[in-house]
Design an enzyme around this catalytic site. Structure first.
Site, mmCIF file in Angstrom:
data_model
loop_
_atom_site.group_PDB
_atom_site.id
_atom_site.type_symbol
_atom_site.label_atom_id
_atom_site.label_comp_id
_atom_site.label_asym_id
_atom_site.label_seq_id
_atom_site.Cartn_x
_atom_site.Cartn_y
_atom_site.Cartn_z
ATOM 1 N N THR A 207 -33.443 10.843 -9.051
ATOM 2 C CA THR A 207 -33.340 10.302 -9.924
ATOM 3 C C THR A 207 -32.581 8.828 -9.327
ATOM 4 O OG1 THR A 207 -30.925 10.759 -9.503
ATOM 5 C CG2 THR A 207 -32.138 12.166 -11.057
ATOM 6 N N LYS B 18 -24.704 3.512 -3.319
ATOM 7 C CA LYS B 18 -26.028 3.686 -2.546
ATOM 8 C C LYS B 18 -25.359 3.626 -1.032
ATOM 9 C CE LYS B 18 -28.978 3.247 -6.011
ATOM 10 N NZ LYS B 18 -29.800 4.458 -6.335
ATOM 11 N N TYR C 273 -17.568 10.440 -2.846
ATOM 12 C CA TYR C 273 -18.259 11.050 -3.743
ATOM 13 C C TYR C 273 -17.920 12.744 -3.412
ATOM 14 C CZ TYR C 273 -22.254 12.789 -6.478
ATOM 15 O OH TYR C 273 -22.751 13.345 -7.291
ATOM 16 N N GLY C 274 -17.944 13.096 -2.479
ATOM 17 C CA GLY C 274 -17.805 14.592 -2.119
ATOM 18 C C GLY C 274 -16.445 15.038 -2.902
ATOM 19 N N LYS D 180 -16.294 15.438 -6.528
ATOM 20 C CA LYS D 180 -16.880 16.414 -6.950
ATOM 21 C C LYS D 180 -16.060 17.810 -6.677
ATOM 22 C CE LYS D 180 -20.529 14.469 -9.059
ATOM 23 N NZ LYS D 180 -20.321 14.452 -10.569
ATOM 24 N N GLN E 120 -14.506 1.929 -2.070
ATOM 25 C CA GLN E 120 -15.522 2.946 -2.962
ATOM 26 C C GLN E 120 -14.603 3.709 -3.548
ATOM 27 O OE1 GLN E 120 -18.803 4.067 -0.934
ATOM 28 N NE2 GLN E 120 -19.442 2.161 -0.378
#
Length: 274
Positions: free
Chosen positions: A233, A102, A200-201, A204, A112
């Site tokens: 979500t 988050k 995160y980027g 992916k 992270q």
């Protein structure tokens, strides 16, 4: 209604986008069995029962839950062995399971990286590699990797863009690139080295690059990636502008449409640019 003898696996299917992917695949009438691979036994069982109740009036499809923790290689192997023993093949694999911190999480950026990549990229790659022998045996086999526009190629330097998009890139070489990003984060040099400022980027981006590699290496399987969009979500704290149900369609289209392309990236229900 009789359904074809085809098996679909959806990871992370106990809630959100994965739940609706499994539901829509069930409603399609194209599958005899749909397996929900989830880490939470109670939620996975509940989701399977709910989807079964919704699907049974439309198709003769059996919905089941099976334990699976993406990023835990032991459960990857156990899951694959179960699929091999029970079905001998998998016709469609949708890699939906994923993780994101988050925005308010106090964990520092460098703290992270490991978890984000171990689930979203390295876990997905290991699980897919283990599943490939079963998918090769499928009827009109498909793999759909749920990625994101956050995985855009332009988030890294032009030099790195060439490496990630190289037609000769292999999974081993891609793993090396992803590990270089991890090392750069820990060393504090990732920005200067041309890497993204998004864990995160990057995870992916790796998924989309892996999709294109597998599509080249597996000519009998249609392998694509997709972006569900910014969906309401748990991952987005329900702030997304698109429903999970609508977002799921971006994965269901390449999983079910007749004569799909391969090695493409779907967004907003059509082929898009990486």
């Amino acid at each position: 209604m009789m359904t074809p003898n085809r098996v679909a696996v959806v990871t992370g299917a106990n809630k959100g986008i994965g739940y609706f992917i499994a539901l829509q695949l069930g409603m399609s009438g194209l599958f005899s069995n749909i397996i929900l691979g989830c880490r939470d036994v109670q939620r996975g069982t509940t989701a399977a029962n709910q989807i079964q109740a919704l699907v049974q009036s439309k198709a003769d499809t059996k919905i089941e839950f099976s334990p699976l923790v993406i990023g835990d290689e032991a459960t990857h192997s156990t899951f694959c062995e179960k699929m091999k023993k029970e079905f001998g093949k998998v016709d469609v694999l949708v890699n939906n399971a994923g993780f994101a911190y988050k925005g308010v999480d106090p964990t520092p950026f460098e703290g992270q990286t490991e978890k984000t990549l171990s689930i979203n990229y390295f876990g997905l790659v290991d699980f897919t590699q283990k599943m490939l022998p079963l998918v090769r045996k499928g009827s009109d086999p498909r793999i759909v990797n749920v990625a994101s526009m956050a995985g855009r190629l332009g988030q890294v330097s032009s030099e790195l863009q060439k490496k990630f998009s190289e037609d000769s890139l292999t999974i081993d070489e891609l793993n090396t690139l992803m590990n270089q990003f991890k090392s750069g984060v820990q060393a504090g040099t990732y920005k200067a080295d041309g890497w993204s400022s998004s864990n995160y980027g990057m995870s992916k981006l790796g998924v989309i690059a892996a999709t294109k590699i597998w599509a080249r290496q597996e000519p009998t399987i249609k392998i694509n990636a997709c972006c569900p969009g910014y969906c309401a979500t748990d991952m987005s704290s329900h702030k997304g502008s698109r429903s999970a149900q609508d977002g799921a369609k971006n994965a269901v289209i390449p999983a079910t449409t007749e004569n799909p392309p391969t090695g493409e990236f779907f967004r907003d229900y059509e082929i898009s640019t990486w």
